[in-house]
Write a protein that holds these residues in place. Structure first.
Motif, PDB file in Angstrom:
ATOM      1  N   GLU A   8       0.832  -1.208   0.000  1.00 19.45           N
ATOM      2  CA  GLU A   8       0.000   0.000   0.000  1.00 19.45           C
ATOM      3  C   GLU A   8       0.866   1.258   0.000  1.00 19.45           C
ATOM      4  OE1 GLU A   8      -3.560   2.116   2.645  1.00 19.45           O
ATOM      5  OE2 GLU A   8      -2.648   0.222   3.320  1.00 19.45           O
ATOM      6  N   ILE A  13       1.108   4.256  -2.946  1.00 15.75           N
ATOM      7  CA  ILE A  13       0.929   5.682  -2.653  1.00 15.75           C
ATOM      8  C   ILE A  13       2.146   6.470  -3.122  1.00 15.75           C
ATOM      9  CG2 ILE A  13       0.723   7.393  -0.805  1.00 15.75           C
ATOM     10  CD1 ILE A  13      -0.825   5.256   0.803  1.00 15.75           C
ATOM     11  N   ARG A  65       2.379   9.438  -6.110  1.00 19.56           N
ATOM     12  CA  ARG A  65       2.878  10.783  -5.818  1.00 19.56           C
ATOM     13  C   ARG A  65       4.124  11.117  -6.638  1.00 19.56           C
ATOM     14  NH1 ARG A  65       2.184  10.797   0.828  1.00 19.56           N
ATOM     15  NH2 ARG A  65      -0.112  10.740   0.830  1.00 19.56           N
TER      16      ARG A  65
END
Length: 202
Positions: free
Chosen positions: A136, A140, A144
């Motif tokens: 996870e 992320i 980004r």
């Protein structure tokens, strides 16, 4: 596959950061001069760009000889520098070298974006051996960083098209690397909770 050898971290930084700093120094030294080669007039920027290519290749050769390995990012960046450096010299047009930065950042954004569309983090594929982080967190960070690379590509296009060569060289040499380093550092700090540090409960 040969194991990567460890070298003095200071020497490693010199070999990796030395060529861009050498380009900056060459540009400052030659920017006011013009050179006539084969009947064609070249600016100091063009000459600094041409000289930068062998400096970078020598540094990479030394790094490879000492460590036995080069990262995919280093190899890709070298190919782009050689290709766009050659175009810059051949067409005697500094715009080719300036847009190289946009294409490098854009390529990284595209590569990470393709992985995201497939539900994968290509960043984890490259860095998971060095950084232990849950899936996870990798997803992320990949999202980004994909947006970060895209923003840098757009910023470079705006800067070289609207600002002076002096400003572009300074931002290319110092601004973008510092900004990227700070962005990545902030992201790792923000995603600390997704990292497996070996002292988790259970």
């Amino acid at each position: 596959m040969a194991e990567t050898k460890r070298i003095n971290p200071v020497l490693k930084q010199v070999l990796e950061l030395g060529p861009p700093l050498a380009f900056f120094g060459l540009y400052l030294w030659l920017k006011e001069d013009t050179f006539v080669l084969g009947g064609t007039e070249y600016t100091g920027f063009i000459v600094a760009t041409v000289l930068f290519v062998p400096i970078m290749l020598v540094a990479m050769g030394v790094l490879w000889a000492l460590t036995g390995a080069l990262s995919r990012m280093q190899v890709f960046t070298a190919i782009m520098v050689i290709f766009f450096g050659a175009l810059t010299a051949w067409f005697n047009d500094e715009r080719f070298f300036k847009m190289k930065t946009s294409l490098v950042y854009g390529f990284f954004a595209l590569l990470l974006g393709i992985g995201l569309l497939r539900g994968k983090s290509y960043l984890a594929y490259v860095l998971s051996d060095a950084i232990d982080m849950r899936e996870e967190g990798w997803m992320i960070l990949t999202r980004r960083l994909c947006l970060g690379f895209l923003a840098l590509a757009v910023a470079n296009e705006v800067i070289w098209r609207t600002m002076s060569t002096d400003v572009w060289v300074k931002i290319e040499t110092f601004g973008f690397p510092i900004l990227l380093f700070a962005f990545i550092w902030v992201q790792f700090a923000a995603l600390h909770k997704y990292m497996d540090l070996g002292d988790d409960k259970g």
